[in-house]
Design a protein around this motif. Structure first.
Motif, PDB file in Angstrom:
ATOM      1  N   ALA A  35       0.860  -1.339  -0.091  1.00  0.00           N
ATOM      2  CA  ALA A  35       0.110  -0.071   0.008  1.00  0.00           C
ATOM      3  C   ALA A  35       0.738   1.346  -0.023  1.00  0.00           C
ATOM      4  O   ALA A  35       0.339   2.376  -0.243  1.00  0.00           O
ATOM      5  CB  ALA A  35      -0.898   0.068   1.167  1.00  0.00           C
ATOM      6  N   GLY A  36       1.927   1.046   0.269  1.00  0.00           N
ATOM      7  CA  GLY A  36       2.921   2.094   0.347  1.00  0.00           C
ATOM      8  C   GLY A  36       2.920   3.028   1.370  1.00  0.00           C
ATOM      9  O   GLY A  36       3.336   4.404   1.454  1.00  0.00           O
ATOM     10  N   VAL A  37       2.463   2.650   2.537  1.00  0.00           N
ATOM     11  CA  VAL A  37       2.483   3.290   3.632  1.00  0.00           C
ATOM     12  C   VAL A  37       3.724   3.682   4.514  1.00  0.00           C
ATOM     13  O   VAL A  37       4.063   4.692   5.233  1.00  0.00           O
ATOM     14  CB  VAL A  37       1.249   2.693   4.594  1.00  0.00           C
ATOM     15  CG1 VAL A  37       1.246   3.131   5.957  1.00  0.00           C
ATOM     16  CG2 VAL A  37       0.034   2.600   3.986  1.00  0.00           C
ATOM     17  N   VAL A  38       4.669   2.483   4.544  1.00  0.00           N
ATOM     18  CA  VAL A  38       5.951   2.352   5.054  1.00  0.00           C
ATOM     19  C   VAL A  38       7.005   2.112   4.032  1.00  0.00           C
ATOM     20  O   VAL A  38       6.923   1.320   3.480  1.00  0.00           O
ATOM     21  CB  VAL A  38       5.840   1.388   6.137  1.00  0.00           C
ATOM     22  CG1 VAL A  38       7.417   1.241   6.961  1.00  0.00           C
ATOM     23  CG2 VAL A  38       4.761   1.640   7.004  1.00  0.00           C
ATOM     24  N   ASP A  39       7.961   3.132   4.019  1.00  0.00           N
ATOM     25  CA  ASP A  39       9.220   2.779   3.266  1.00  0.00           C
ATOM     26  C   ASP A  39       9.950   1.488   3.781  1.00  0.00           C
ATOM     27  O   ASP A  39       9.859   1.028   4.858  1.00  0.00           O
ATOM     28  CB  ASP A  39      10.075   4.051   3.102  1.00  0.00           C
ATOM     29  CG  ASP A  39       9.762   5.202   2.558  1.00  0.00           C
ATOM     30  OD1 ASP A  39       8.810   5.136   1.850  1.00  0.00           O
ATOM     31  OD2 ASP A  39      10.005   6.427   2.846  1.00  0.00           O
ATOM     32  N   GLY A  40      10.374   0.879   2.515  1.00  0.00           N
ATOM     33  CA  GLY A  40      11.214  -0.120   2.792  1.00  0.00           C
ATOM     34  C   GLY A  40      10.401  -1.535   2.857  1.00  0.00           C
ATOM     35  O   GLY A  40      11.190  -2.654   3.036  1.00  0.00           O
ATOM     36  N   ASN A  41       8.957  -1.767   2.751  1.00  0.00           N
ATOM     37  CA  ASN A  41       8.435  -2.863   2.690  1.00  0.00           C
ATOM     38  C   ASN A  41       8.693  -3.649   1.413  1.00  0.00           C
ATOM     39  O   ASN A  41       9.056  -2.970   0.568  1.00  0.00           O
ATOM     40  CB  ASN A  41       6.820  -2.533   2.777  1.00  0.00           C
ATOM     41  CG  ASN A  41       6.122  -2.154   4.248  1.00  0.00           C
ATOM     42  OD1 ASN A  41       6.938  -2.194   5.027  1.00  0.00           O
ATOM     43  ND2 ASN A  41       5.204  -1.589   4.308  1.00  0.00           N
ATOM     44  N   ALA A  42       8.199  -5.009   1.617  1.00  0.00           N
ATOM     45  CA  ALA A  42       8.193  -5.565   0.467  1.00  0.00           C
ATOM     46  C   ALA A  42       7.227  -4.891  -0.479  1.00  0.00           C
ATOM     47  O   ALA A  42       6.426  -4.150  -0.450  1.00  0.00           O
ATOM     48  CB  ALA A  42       7.604  -6.951   0.764  1.00  0.00           C
ATOM     49  N   ASP A  43       7.278  -5.312  -1.885  1.00  0.00           N
ATOM     50  CA  ASP A  43       6.575  -4.823  -3.050  1.00  0.00           C
ATOM     51  C   ASP A  43       5.193  -5.574  -3.285  1.00  0.00           C
ATOM     52  O   ASP A  43       4.116  -4.811  -3.635  1.00  0.00           O
ATOM     53  CB  ASP A  43       7.264  -5.016  -4.374  1.00  0.00           C
ATOM     54  CG  ASP A  43       8.624  -3.954  -4.338  1.00  0.00           C
ATOM     55  OD1 ASP A  43       8.666  -2.889  -3.937  1.00  0.00           O
ATOM     56  OD2 ASP A  43       9.552  -4.709  -4.853  1.00  0.00           O
ATOM     57  N   PHE A  44       5.014  -6.654  -2.780  1.00  0.00           N
ATOM     58  CA  PHE A  44       3.882  -7.653  -2.986  1.00  0.00           C
ATOM     59  C   PHE A  44       3.641  -8.912  -2.106  1.00  0.00           C
ATOM     60  O   PHE A  44       4.741  -9.150  -1.517  1.00  0.00           O
ATOM     61  CB  PHE A  44       4.222  -8.201  -4.491  1.00  0.00           C
ATOM     62  CG  PHE A  44       3.053  -8.863  -5.050  1.00  0.00           C
ATOM     63  CD1 PHE A  44       2.061  -8.171  -5.802  1.00  0.00           C
ATOM     64  CD2 PHE A  44       2.662 -10.304  -4.839  1.00  0.00           C
ATOM     65  CE1 PHE A  44       0.815  -8.811  -6.439  1.00  0.00           C
ATOM     66  CE2 PHE A  44       1.839 -10.901  -5.247  1.00  0.00           C
ATOM     67  CZ  PHE A  44       0.726 -10.261  -6.274  1.00  0.00           C
ATOM     68  N   ALA A  45       2.512  -8.978  -1.702  1.00  0.00           N
ATOM     69  CA  ALA A  45       2.269 -10.047  -0.723  1.00  0.00           C
ATOM     70  C   ALA A  45       1.115 -11.209  -1.159  1.00  0.00           C
ATOM     71  O   ALA A  45       0.347 -10.772  -2.078  1.00  0.00           O
ATOM     72  CB  ALA A  45       1.932  -9.512   0.657  1.00  0.00           C
ATOM     73  N   LEU A  46       1.409 -12.363  -0.995  1.00  0.00           N
ATOM     74  CA  LEU A  46       0.284 -13.373  -0.898  1.00  0.00           C
ATOM     75  C   LEU A  46       0.183 -13.950   0.454  1.00  0.00           C
ATOM     76  O   LEU A  46       1.183 -14.333   1.004  1.00  0.00           O
ATOM     77  CB  LEU A  46       0.940 -14.566  -1.997  1.00  0.00           C
ATOM     78  CG  LEU A  46       0.150 -15.765  -2.235  1.00  0.00           C
ATOM     79  CD1 LEU A  46       0.214 -16.139  -3.654  1.00  0.00           C
ATOM     80  CD2 LEU A  46       0.350 -16.818  -1.407  1.00  0.00           C
ATOM     81  N   VAL A  47      -1.272 -14.387   0.712  1.00  0.00           N
ATOM     82  CA  VAL A  47      -1.656 -15.219   1.888  1.00  0.00           C
ATOM     83  C   VAL A  47      -2.566 -16.031   1.451  1.00  0.00           C
ATOM     84  O   VAL A  47      -3.635 -15.576   0.987  1.00  0.00           O
ATOM     85  CB  VAL A  47      -1.914 -13.987   2.973  1.00  0.00           C
ATOM     86  CG1 VAL A  47      -2.481 -14.721   4.093  1.00  0.00           C
ATOM     87  CG2 VAL A  47      -0.942 -12.720   3.411  1.00  0.00           C
ATOM     88  N   ALA A  48      -2.375 -17.247   1.846  1.00  0.00           N
ATOM     89  CA  ALA A  48      -3.245 -18.463   1.731  1.00  0.00           C
ATOM     90  C   ALA A  48      -3.219 -19.196   2.733  1.00  0.00           C
ATOM     91  O   ALA A  48      -2.329 -19.590   3.355  1.00  0.00           O
ATOM     92  CB  ALA A  48      -2.673 -19.243   0.468  1.00  0.00           C
ATOM     93  N   ASP A  49      -4.568 -19.690   3.122  1.00  0.00           N
ATOM     94  CA  ASP A  49      -4.885 -20.494   4.242  1.00  0.00           C
ATOM     95  C   ASP A  49      -5.382 -21.906   3.698  1.00  0.00           C
ATOM     96  O   ASP A  49      -6.336 -21.962   2.616  1.00  0.00           O
ATOM     97  CB  ASP A  49      -5.842 -20.111   5.003  1.00  0.00           C
ATOM     98  CG  ASP A  49      -5.379 -18.862   5.883  1.00  0.00           C
ATOM     99  OD1 ASP A  49      -4.391 -18.421   6.122  1.00  0.00           O
ATOM    100  OD2 ASP A  49      -6.335 -18.013   6.366  1.00  0.00           O
ATOM    101  N   PHE A  50      -4.789 -22.956   4.118  1.00  0.00           N
ATOM    102  CA  PHE A  50      -5.205 -24.271   3.717  1.00  0.00           C
ATOM    103  C   PHE A  50      -5.690 -25.192   4.740  1.00  0.00           C
ATOM    104  O   PHE A  50      -5.497 -24.764   5.837  1.00  0.00           O
ATOM    105  CB  PHE A  50      -3.813 -25.077   2.869  1.00  0.00           C
ATOM    106  CG  PHE A  50      -3.258 -24.221   1.845  1.00  0.00           C
ATOM    107  CD1 PHE A  50      -3.614 -24.664   0.586  1.00  0.00           C
ATOM    108  CD2 PHE A  50      -2.431 -23.002   1.945  1.00  0.00           C
ATOM    109  CE1 PHE A  50      -3.293 -23.850  -0.606  1.00  0.00           C
ATOM    110  CE2 PHE A  50      -1.875 -22.514   0.971  1.00  0.00           C
ATOM    111  CZ  PHE A  50      -2.136 -22.812  -0.370  1.00  0.00           C
TER     112      PHE A  50
END
Length: 97
Positions: free
Chosen positions: A45-60
């Motif tokens: 979301a661009g709220v905090v500098d230095g974060n990762a660019d992209f995320a994936l969360v999946a529940d199995f």
């Protein structure tokens, strides 16, 4: 249940179109997967500098469901053809929920 979390950083050369293709292609996976309870992907979301660019969360449901997802040929093709060409770094974790 097992939660799978992945964080990506893209190369500086990654285009907006390539990044969008990652999102679109990953979002096509849930109907192909049994034992998948929840699935979400998206750019930072661009709220905090230095974060990762992209995320994936999946529940199995369980580990075998996760492993089936991990090894599914469509998932593997997305990794090989769409993600790997633009990836700078990747971090992942699986944990019980």
């Amino acid at each position: 249940m097992l939660r799978h979390v992945v964080l990506f950083a893209w190369t500086p050369e990654a285009t907006a179109e390539q990044k969008q293709q990652v999102t679109d292609d990953l979002r096509s996976l849930p109907p192909l997967m049994s034992g998948l309870r929840a699935f979400d992907v998206g750019p930072d979301a661009g709220v905090v500098d230095g974060n990762a660019d992209f995320a994936l969360v999946a529940d199995f449901d369980d580990v075998p469901s996760y492993l089936a997802y991990r090894n599914h040929p469509t998932h593997r093709a997305i990794i090989d053809q769409v993600i790997n060409p633009i990836i700078k770094s990747r971090g992942a974790i699986q944990y019980e929920i």
